[in-house]
Design a protein around this motif. Structure first.
Motif, mmCIF file in Angstrom:
data_model
loop_
_atom_site.group_PDB
_atom_site.id
_atom_site.type_symbol
_atom_site.label_atom_id
_atom_site.label_comp_id
_atom_site.label_asym_id
_atom_site.label_seq_id
_atom_site.Cartn_x
_atom_site.Cartn_y
_atom_site.Cartn_z
ATOM 1 N N UNK A 1 -4.810 -3.043 -9.558
ATOM 2 C CA UNK A 1 -5.744 -2.201 -9.880
ATOM 3 C C UNK A 1 -7.271 -2.438 -10.287
ATOM 4 N N UNK A 2 -8.060 -1.614 -9.987
ATOM 5 C CA UNK A 2 -9.561 -1.855 -10.033
ATOM 6 C C UNK A 2 -10.315 -3.044 -9.429
ATOM 7 N N UNK A 3 -9.489 -3.628 -8.504
ATOM 8 C CA UNK A 3 -10.041 -4.597 -7.837
ATOM 9 C C UNK A 3 -10.394 -4.227 -6.485
ATOM 10 N N UNK A 4 -11.741 -4.711 -6.207
ATOM 11 C CA UNK A 4 -12.391 -4.272 -4.760
ATOM 12 C C UNK A 4 -12.206 -5.361 -3.771
ATOM 13 N N UNK A 5 -12.170 -6.694 -4.076
ATOM 14 C CA UNK A 5 -12.044 -7.727 -2.819
ATOM 15 C C UNK A 5 -10.456 -7.881 -2.501
ATOM 16 N N UNK A 6 -10.276 -8.002 -1.368
ATOM 17 C CA UNK A 6 -9.036 -7.908 -0.748
ATOM 18 C C UNK A 6 -8.058 -9.017 -1.425
ATOM 19 N N UNK A 7 -6.891 -8.635 -1.861
ATOM 20 C CA UNK A 7 -6.049 -9.724 -2.190
ATOM 21 C C UNK A 7 -4.420 -9.429 -1.515
ATOM 22 N N UNK A 8 -4.671 -8.887 -0.378
ATOM 23 C CA UNK A 8 -3.320 -8.663 0.436
ATOM 24 C C UNK A 8 -3.641 -8.461 1.822
ATOM 25 N N UNK A 9 -3.001 -8.833 2.678
ATOM 26 C CA UNK A 9 -3.101 -8.656 4.074
ATOM 27 C C UNK A 9 -1.517 -8.743 4.745
ATOM 28 N N UNK A 10 -1.161 -7.624 5.360
ATOM 29 C CA UNK A 10 0.043 -7.607 6.414
ATOM 30 C C UNK A 10 -0.347 -7.460 7.829
ATOM 31 N N UNK A 11 -0.050 -8.342 8.594
ATOM 32 C CA UNK A 11 -0.146 -7.939 9.979
ATOM 33 C C UNK A 11 0.829 -8.500 10.953
#
Length: 394
Positions: A241-251
């Motif tokens: 919560x409240x984070x703006x920089x990406x911390x997850x990617x699923x591809x």
């Protein structure tokens, strides 16, 4: 100087070719850095480099003080990277190689400047922050004829190299499925974390998680399988919560030759340390490797008993054999894998300078083309995520 015959391995192939060690200048990696000591240890481990100059901080006074603390000569402790390159290029005994371990936004200008000054280059990942920069740097590296090594260090592990060699030898048959994950917990808490600059897109790049660890996972997939990613369908965002920089990617991945794959990276998995893992399945069997247990490569052939391969154990192939420094059963780890890239790059650089062909087994280190492919992948993942996961050419 003549080169020792292949049947008599040289104690130091760089010295055998050049009559001396390569002279290395380091940029970045001063006090408080994790990756700086890794680069310097890697350079020293096989005794193929001598660190002769440094610009170790963006603060001029701290940079000079850090160089002195490493024992560098006073006149070779420089206030900034550009001053270092100009001074070393002007010396008869100047640096041969520049190693760059600075925040992401400076990789491109420093690497371009190093090539302009005639240095061979070792650069931390990601190679650049944008695809346009990656293209320009790739073009520059090719035109210069210099060696460019990008430190995707996980490809230096002996058993990752064993996996690559087994796939290339056809032991898995046709590759059908690939699963790659890189799971960390260092950003599970809200806030910028230890390295706050990484969350600033102007410095860390357009996607924190993709630039920081996604490029590692993408390179390991390509390194082991020899396949390129054709298309991606991606979700990219923040789970804290409240984070703006990406911390997850699923591809989801569509790979060359019809193989399918999945790619999952996060830095927000609470309690996880450094969970890089790859599974490759072909028509004849499956390989599995985990960075946190790097001595083991599991091979599960179709219709035959499973095998557990270890460095210098039965079945070790030459690419893995040359990457191991100790006898079977003696563990090696992260610093040694990092050092394998430095050692291989040193052989390639020395061979270029001596005007001879390098050992082909020394040419498996990541290069500018790999950096360019990494940024193409990051760009495709971002575009796919912005299109709500639509299949996107990579």
């Amino acid at each position: 100087m003549s080169v020792a015959p292949a049947s008599t391995p040289s104690l130091n192939p760089v010295v055998a070719l050049l009559g001396r060690r390569l002279r290395l200048a380091v940029i970045g990696g001063g006090a408080g850095s994790f990756i700086g000591p890794m680069h310097r240890q890697a350079a020293r481990l096989d005794d193929r480099y001598e660190i002769v100059a440094g610009a170790l901080s963006s603060d001029p006074q701290r940079s000079i003080a850090a160089g002195a603390a490493l024992g560098l000569a006073t006149e070779r402790c420089h206030p900034d990277a550009l001053a270092l390159m100009a001074a070393e290029a002007a010396r008869a005994d100047g640096a041969d190689v520049v190693a760059i371990m600075t925040p992401n936004d400076s990789h491109f200008p420093y690497a371009m400047a190093a090539l302009d000054h005639g240095f061979d280059v070792i650069c931390d990942k990601p190679m650049t922050n944008t695809l346009a920069e990656a293209q320009a740097l790739l073009d520059k590296a090719i035109a210069s004829g210099r060696v460019f090594c990008l430190t995707h260090n996980y490809s230096g592990y002996p058993m990752a190299r064993q996996a690559r060699a087994m796939v290339a030898a056809g032991q898995l048959g046709d590759i059908r499925l690939v699963q790659i994950e890189y799971v960390q917990g260092g950003r599970a808490k809200p806030g910028p974390g230890r390295t706050a600059w990484k969350t600033d897109p102007s410095r860390g790049g357009p996607s924190l998680v993709m630039g920081d660890i996604g490029t590692h996972a993408h390179h390991l997939l390509r390194f082991v399988t020899g396949l390129e990613v054709g298309q991606v369908a991606a979700e990219l965002g923040c789970v804290v919560p409240e984070r703006t920089a990406h911390d997850f990617a699923g591809v989801l991945l569509r790979l060359q030759g019809g193989a399918r794959g999945s790619f999952w990276v996060t830095q927000a998995a609470a309690g996880v340390e450094n969970g890089l893992r790859i599974r490759v399945s072909g028509s004849r069997g499956t390989l599995e490797w985990q960075q946190e247990h790097p001595q083991v490569l599991d091979f599960k052939p179709l219709d035959a008993p499973a095998q557990r391969l270890t460095p210098r154990g039965p079945g070790t192939l030459p690419l893995a054999q040359r990457s191991t420094r100790v006898a079977a059963g003696h563990p090696e780890g992260f610093p040694e894998a990092f050092a394998n890239l430095y050692a291989d790059a040193a052989e390639a650089i020395a061979a270029r300078r001596a005007g001879v062909a390098p050992d082909p087994l020394a040419l498996h280190f990541p290069n500018a083309h790999d950096g360019w492919m990494g940024m193409r992948f990051v760009d495709a993942v971002i575009r796919s995520a912005q299109a709500n996961g639509a299949w996107t050419d990579a």
